[in-house]
Design a protein around this motif. Structure first.
Motif, PDB file in Angstrom:
ATOM      1  N   LEU A  41      73.257  45.215  48.585  1.00 53.61           N
ATOM      2  CA  LEU A  41      74.401  45.469  47.555  1.00 53.61           C
ATOM      3  C   LEU A  41      74.573  44.386  46.575  1.00 53.61           C
ATOM      4  CD1 LEU A  41      77.179  46.980  46.942  1.00 53.61           C
ATOM      5  CD2 LEU A  41      78.382  45.602  48.939  1.00 53.61           C
ATOM      6  N   MET A  42      74.721  44.916  45.500  1.00 53.87           N
ATOM      7  CA  MET A  42      74.868  44.025  44.184  1.00 53.87           C
ATOM      8  C   MET A  42      75.997  44.510  43.471  1.00 53.87           C
ATOM      9  SD  MET A  42      71.841  43.112  41.641  1.00 53.87           S
ATOM     10  CE  MET A  42      71.540  41.591  40.851  1.00 53.87           C
ATOM     11  N   ILE A  43      76.744  43.360  43.234  1.00 53.31           N
ATOM     12  CA  ILE A  43      77.954  43.430  42.447  1.00 53.31           C
ATOM     13  C   ILE A  43      77.813  42.519  41.174  1.00 53.31           C
ATOM     14  CG2 ILE A  43      80.732  43.365  42.690  1.00 53.31           C
ATOM     15  CD1 ILE A  43      80.176  42.947  45.603  1.00 53.31           C
ATOM     16  N   LEU A  44      77.778  43.281  40.152  1.00 58.92           N
ATOM     17  CA  LEU A  44      77.342  42.525  38.959  1.00 58.92           C
ATOM     18  C   LEU A  44      78.237  43.314  37.987  1.00 58.92           C
ATOM     19  CD1 LEU A  44      75.398  40.199  38.430  1.00 58.92           C
ATOM     20  CD2 LEU A  44      73.646  41.970  37.678  1.00 58.92           C
ATOM     21  N   PRO A  45      78.740  42.417  36.975  1.00 60.57           N
ATOM     22  CA  PRO A  45      79.573  43.014  36.012  1.00 60.57           C
ATOM     23  C   PRO A  45      78.985  44.074  35.053  1.00 60.57           C
ATOM     24  CG  PRO A  45      79.824  40.542  35.697  1.00 60.57           C
ATOM     25  CD  PRO A  45      79.058  40.975  36.971  1.00 60.57           C
ATOM     26  N   GLU A 144      77.085  53.067  41.196  1.00 62.15           N
ATOM     27  CA  GLU A 144      78.597  53.127  41.104  1.00 62.15           C
ATOM     28  C   GLU A 144      79.089  53.068  42.788  1.00 62.15           C
ATOM     29  OE1 GLU A 144      79.992  52.650  38.587  1.00 62.15           O
ATOM     30  OE2 GLU A 144      78.533  53.224  36.771  1.00 62.15           O
ATOM     31  N   ALA A 145      78.654  52.443  43.468  1.00 63.10           N
ATOM     32  CA  ALA A 145      78.951  52.465  44.959  1.00 63.10           C
ATOM     33  C   ALA A 145      80.340  52.477  45.359  1.00 63.10           C
ATOM     34  CB  ALA A 145      78.004  51.420  45.734  1.00 63.10           C
ATOM     35  N   HIS A 146      81.141  51.961  44.472  1.00 63.24           N
ATOM     36  CA  HIS A 146      82.619  51.580  44.753  1.00 63.24           C
ATOM     37  C   HIS A 146      83.502  53.092  44.942  1.00 63.24           C
ATOM     38  CE1 HIS A 146      82.435  51.960  40.300  1.00 63.24           C
ATOM     39  NE2 HIS A 146      83.465  52.641  40.450  1.00 63.24           N
ATOM     40  N   SER A 149      84.473  54.364  48.324  1.00 61.44           N
ATOM     41  CA  SER A 149      85.587  53.610  48.896  1.00 61.44           C
ATOM     42  C   SER A 149      87.202  54.099  48.639  1.00 61.44           C
ATOM     43  CB  SER A 149      85.742  52.016  48.810  1.00 61.44           C
ATOM     44  OG  SER A 149      86.959  51.507  49.157  1.00 61.44           O
ATOM     45  N   GLN A 150      88.005  54.622  49.419  1.00 60.70           N
ATOM     46  CA  GLN A 150      89.309  54.981  48.995  1.00 60.70           C
ATOM     47  C   GLN A 150      90.232  53.953  48.369  1.00 60.70           C
ATOM     48  OE1 GLN A 150      91.305  57.090  52.094  1.00 60.70           O
ATOM     49  NE2 GLN A 150      92.581  58.181  50.749  1.00 60.70           N
ATOM     50  N   TRP A 151      89.879  52.715  48.760  1.00 62.65           N
ATOM     51  CA  TRP A 151      90.498  51.539  48.370  1.00 62.65           C
ATOM     52  C   TRP A 151      89.921  51.076  46.745  1.00 62.65           C
ATOM     53  CZ3 TRP A 151      94.875  51.570  50.649  1.00 62.65           C
ATOM     54  CH2 TRP A 151      94.828  51.717  52.029  1.00 62.65           C
ATOM     55  N   GLY A 152      88.942  51.723  46.217  1.00 57.37           N
ATOM     56  CA  GLY A 152      88.642  51.464  44.999  1.00 57.37           C
ATOM     57  C   GLY A 152      89.450  52.298  44.041  1.00 57.37           C
ATOM     58  N   HIS A 153      88.796  52.362  42.857  1.00 59.40           N
ATOM     59  CA  HIS A 153      89.811  53.197  42.007  1.00 59.40           C
ATOM     60  C   HIS A 153      89.084  54.401  41.380  1.00 59.40           C
ATOM     61  CE1 HIS A 153      86.991  50.753  39.982  1.00 59.40           C
ATOM     62  NE2 HIS A 153      86.846  51.375  38.776  1.00 59.40           N
ATOM     63  N   GLU A 154      88.017  54.735  42.133  1.00 64.33           N
ATOM     64  CA  GLU A 154      87.411  55.920  41.375  1.00 64.33           C
ATOM     65  C   GLU A 154      86.773  56.683  42.608  1.00 64.33           C
ATOM     66  OE1 GLU A 154      85.560  55.027  37.116  1.00 64.33           O
ATOM     67  OE2 GLU A 154      84.877  53.903  38.451  1.00 64.33           O
ATOM     68  N   PHE A 155      87.399  56.959  43.710  1.00 66.23           N
ATOM     69  CA  PHE A 155      86.926  57.345  45.032  1.00 66.23           C
ATOM     70  C   PHE A 155      86.548  58.903  44.699  1.00 66.23           C
ATOM     71  CE2 PHE A 155      88.101  60.058  48.902  1.00 66.23           C
ATOM     72  CZ  PHE A 155      87.137  59.539  49.676  1.00 66.23           C
ATOM     73  N   THR A 178      77.413  48.109  42.126  1.00 70.07           N
ATOM     74  CA  THR A 178      78.762  48.278  41.542  1.00 70.07           C
ATOM     75  C   THR A 178      79.247  47.172  40.556  1.00 70.07           C
ATOM     76  OG1 THR A 178      80.989  48.534  41.989  1.00 70.07           O
ATOM     77  CG2 THR A 178      79.860  47.530  43.519  1.00 70.07           C
ATOM     78  N   ALA A 179      80.006  47.561  39.536  1.00 68.91           N
ATOM     79  CA  ALA A 179      80.402  46.416  38.893  1.00 68.91           C
ATOM     80  C   ALA A 179      81.862  45.798  39.405  1.00 68.91           C
ATOM     81  CB  ALA A 179      80.668  46.827  37.404  1.00 68.91           C
ATOM     82  N   THR A 180      82.412  46.691  40.018  1.00 73.34           N
ATOM     83  CA  THR A 180      83.811  46.411  40.547  1.00 73.34           C
ATOM     84  C   THR A 180      83.912  46.440  41.984  1.00 73.34           C
ATOM     85  OG1 THR A 180      84.298  48.416  39.786  1.00 73.34           O
ATOM     86  CG2 THR A 180      85.134  46.755  38.275  1.00 73.34           C
ATOM     87  N   SER A 181      84.203  45.192  42.607  1.00 71.67           N
ATOM     88  CA  SER A 181      84.528  45.478  44.117  1.00 71.67           C
ATOM     89  C   SER A 181      85.163  44.343  44.476  1.00 71.67           C
ATOM     90  CB  SER A 181      82.967  45.609  44.611  1.00 71.67           C
ATOM     91  OG  SER A 181      83.268  45.847  45.949  1.00 71.67           O
ATOM     92  N   THR A 182      86.334  44.493  45.166  1.00 70.42           N
ATOM     93  CA  THR A 182      86.971  43.744  45.924  1.00 70.42           C
ATOM     94  C   THR A 182      86.495  43.277  47.366  1.00 70.42           C
ATOM     95  OG1 THR A 182      88.634  45.138  46.554  1.00 70.42           O
ATOM     96  CG2 THR A 182      89.185  43.988  44.754  1.00 70.42           C
ATOM     97  N   ASN A 183      86.756  42.304  48.043  1.00 66.98           N
ATOM     98  CA  ASN A 183      86.181  42.286  49.343  1.00 66.98           C
ATOM     99  C   ASN A 183      86.328  43.440  50.328  1.00 66.98           C
ATOM    100  OD1 ASN A 183      85.224  39.735  48.701  1.00 66.98           O
ATOM    101  ND2 ASN A 183      86.958  38.565  49.665  1.00 66.98           N
TER     102      ASN A 183
END
Ligand code: ADP
Length: 599
Positions: A41-45, A144-146, A149-155, A178-183
């Motif tokens: 899982l890679m989270i990079l801007p 765009e793996a976020h 998640s329903q808690w993301g912004h583009e479910f 994904t570029a945007t992922s909170t914990n």
């Protein structure tokens, strides 16, 4: 032995195929994990270089890599970019004819394809599962793996079904990006995709090449916008607006004023949207005025600015949207114009959400982006902290860090007025009530409480209600005020010091009253290059792009052209040393650019 071979392979493919001289941060770790068949899982801007992490190992392996992506436009762009590099890639989507699909299936089965892009809804059909079972699959990529998640912004509901990938293909590893992922979102991705002992790679949120500023919008913000656009003549940019109507109106106004813009929103017929997109990508028109419908598919790498004409819904949205600027690593600028009315509008929509928990979650996100916009803390630092990353300082890459003292306004007197009103009403009331007292309101509730008898009644009528809100926001941000139960305002020790005139408070004057002042700040961090030659190279690039019918940035990015205009290579060997020029690209375009440089 095998490791050494891979290392040699990796570096060779990096230069020959992609034209890069070295790996960027975390890229090699990701590539190694994939080559060792490990989940990732890679989270990079945005602009961090995620694509290379799955594209390079694919070229080293024998089989085909399956990439799941949420949008057709995004897939088209990736496929075009791979093809421009001489790599065989294709996609299967609803946009193709049966004949096209048959041809793609045939070349996939014959082992002629290195990448197959699929939409999530396609992946879960029996037809696709049958096809995939006949292929030699390297690994799966979930872009765009976020979206899972329903808690993301583009479910996206259809992303949920990707959970079946692991059970359907137990021998293939999955790499999610994904570029945007909170914990919270990160945990969701790992759980929903059922990743097994994944390597988690998280890049820094900070994007140094973006200069960020935020201003309170005056009326419709168009004067501020035009002031901003003066610095970006003929450069590509996106202006985000909150409605379809506003997109049309603003685009029209800009065109009347001599700019070249197009509108993009979900209300336009599909063919017009596609056409507008193409015109923008091919640099025929440089400004796109869009709603958030102009979204994830935008991979144009030389977007130099992004403007928000109103407050975005969340910090995730905002970070994604500004992320579309400067993917090529070149200096770019983003401006946020906002007003408290934007926040109120956004909150109205929450009333229609039946799930109260979810509505509260969104409510907190709106508060958070509003706080971001109004804050005087480094914008990059705030973004980093929002995504649970850290940043010491941005090095003057935002307005909050580069504005110097001459733009500050002392608000100690106003602060004392607010604080004594709070004190005299026993710290029992919220900001609306306090402001009403300061401005001498004749509301019944106030009068029946005897507020008009207080010495502070009507002492602050010189400021508008909005300006008082700003003063209170500033005092809260500085922790001079705290919020108590029912949003009542509470004094802290610092408040007492201010009341006793032992401490002063100031504010950026642009926060309080935007005076349209523009301070000269350094928004770029460029190296020296021959500007005339750069323009000539750009012209050559446009010529080749229109001949080939592909976007110009797929040939060479602006950064590569600037390096060419700086290093002025004279033959193949010296041109290959330039970052961004690889064997494949040289074969296709090298001579034409060398001719321009040598002439
Ligand atoms: P992301 O998918 O993370 O948004 P991309 O994969 O689109 O980012 O890459 C962004 C830009 O960075 C592209 O123009 C790409 O060519 C460039 N890039 C990627 N890796 C490197 C590297 N190692 N060296 C130089 N440029 C790179």
């Amino acid at each position: 032995m095998r490791k050494a071979l891979n290392l040699e392979n990796k570096n060779r493919v990096l230069k020959d195929v992609f034209g890069h001289n070295s790996f960027r941060e975390l890229q090699e770790d990701g590539i190694d994990a994939i080559l060792q068949n490990r989940d990732l899982l890679m989270i990079l801007p945005t602009g961090g270089g995620k694509s290379l992490v799955y594209q390079l190992p694919t070229l080293i392996k024998d089989g085909i890599s399956i990439v799941i992506s949420p949008l057709i436009a995004l897939m088209q762009d990736q496929v075009a970019s791979l093809k421009a590099q001489g790599i065989s890639a294709d996609m299967i989507s609803s946009a193709q004819t049966q004949e096209d699909i048959d041809n793609i299936v045939y070349s996939a089965k014959m082992g002629q394809l290195k990448f197959l892009y699929l939409s999530p809804e396609r992946l879960n059909t029996q037809w696709t599962l049958n096809l995939l079972s006949e292929l030699k699959i390297n690994f799966f990529v979930v872009d765009e793996a976020h979206c899972i998640s329903q808690w993301g912004h583009e479910f996206r509901d259809d992303y949920r079904a990707l959970g079946r990938l692991k059970s359907n293909f137990p021998n293939s590893n999955i790499c999610a990006f994904t570029a945007t992922s909170t914990n919270h979102v990160t945990e969701d991705i790992i759980r929903e995709l059922r990743l097994e002992n994944p390597l988690l790679l998280k890049g820094k949120i900070f994007r140094k090449n973006l200069y960020i500023s935020s201003q309170r919008r005056i009326t419709n913000g168009q004067a501020q916008l035009k002031n901003f656009l003066k610095r970006h003549e003929n450069e590509s940019g996106i202006i985000y607006v909150s409605s379809r109507k506003k997109a049309e109106e603003l685009s029209l106004n800009l065109n009347i004023a001599g700019y070249k813009s197009l509108a993009y929103h979900a209300g336009l017929p599909q063919h017009i949207r596609e056409n507008n997109f193409k015109i923008f990508v091919n640099d025929k028109v440089n400004i796109m005025v869009a709603t958030i419908a102009f979204g994830m598919g935008i991979d144009k790498s030389d977007i130099r600015f992004v403007v928000h004409m109103s407050l975005p819904k969340t910090q995730e949205n905002y970070y994604q949207e500004i992320g579309r600027a400067g993917r090529d690593g070149e200096d770019s600028e983003v401006l946020l114009l906002f007003n408290s009315s934007d926040m109120i509008m956004q909150k109205q929509f929450l009333k229609d959400i039946p799930d109260q928990n979810y509505a509260n979650h969104l409510d907190a996100k709106i508060d958070s982006i509003y706080k971001y916009a109004t804050s005087e803390i480094c914008f990059h630092k705030q973004l980093a902290e929002y995504f649970e990353d850290t940043l010491d300082e941005c090095g003057s890459r935002c307005d909050n860090c580069s504005n110097s003292d001459d733009l500050r306004q002392d608000i100690t007197k106003e602060a004392q007025m607010v604080l004594s009103t709070i004190y005299k009403t026993n710290q029992n009331f919220g900001k609306n009530y306090i402001i009403d007292i300061l401005r001498g309101s004749t509301e019944q509730k106030l009068l029946s409480n005897g507020a008009d008898k207080l010495s502070v009644y009507n002492i602050g009528s010189a400021l508008s209600k909005k300006e008082w809100f700003v003063v209170i926001e500033r005092l809260t941000e500085m922790k001079i005020l705290n919020l108590g139960e029912f949003s009542s305002l509470k004094l802290t020790n610092d408040a007492i010091a201010i009341l006793k005139s032992q401490k002063k408070v100031d504010i950026k004057s642009s926060r309080l009253l935007v005076k349209g002042q523009e301070k000269k700040v350094k928004r770029t961090q460029e190296f020296d290059y021959d500007e005339e030659l750069f323009e000539k190279l750009r012209t050559k690039r446009s010529e080749i792009a229109s001949k080939m019918g592909i976007p110009a940035y797929l040939i060479f990015g602006d950064k590569t052209l600037k390096h060419l205009a700086s290093d002025k290579p004279f033959d193949k060997a010296s041109m290959l040393e330039v970052n961004g020029v690889g064997e494949k690209k040289f074969e296709q375009f090298g001579e034409e650019f060398l001719n321009v440089i040598n002439s």
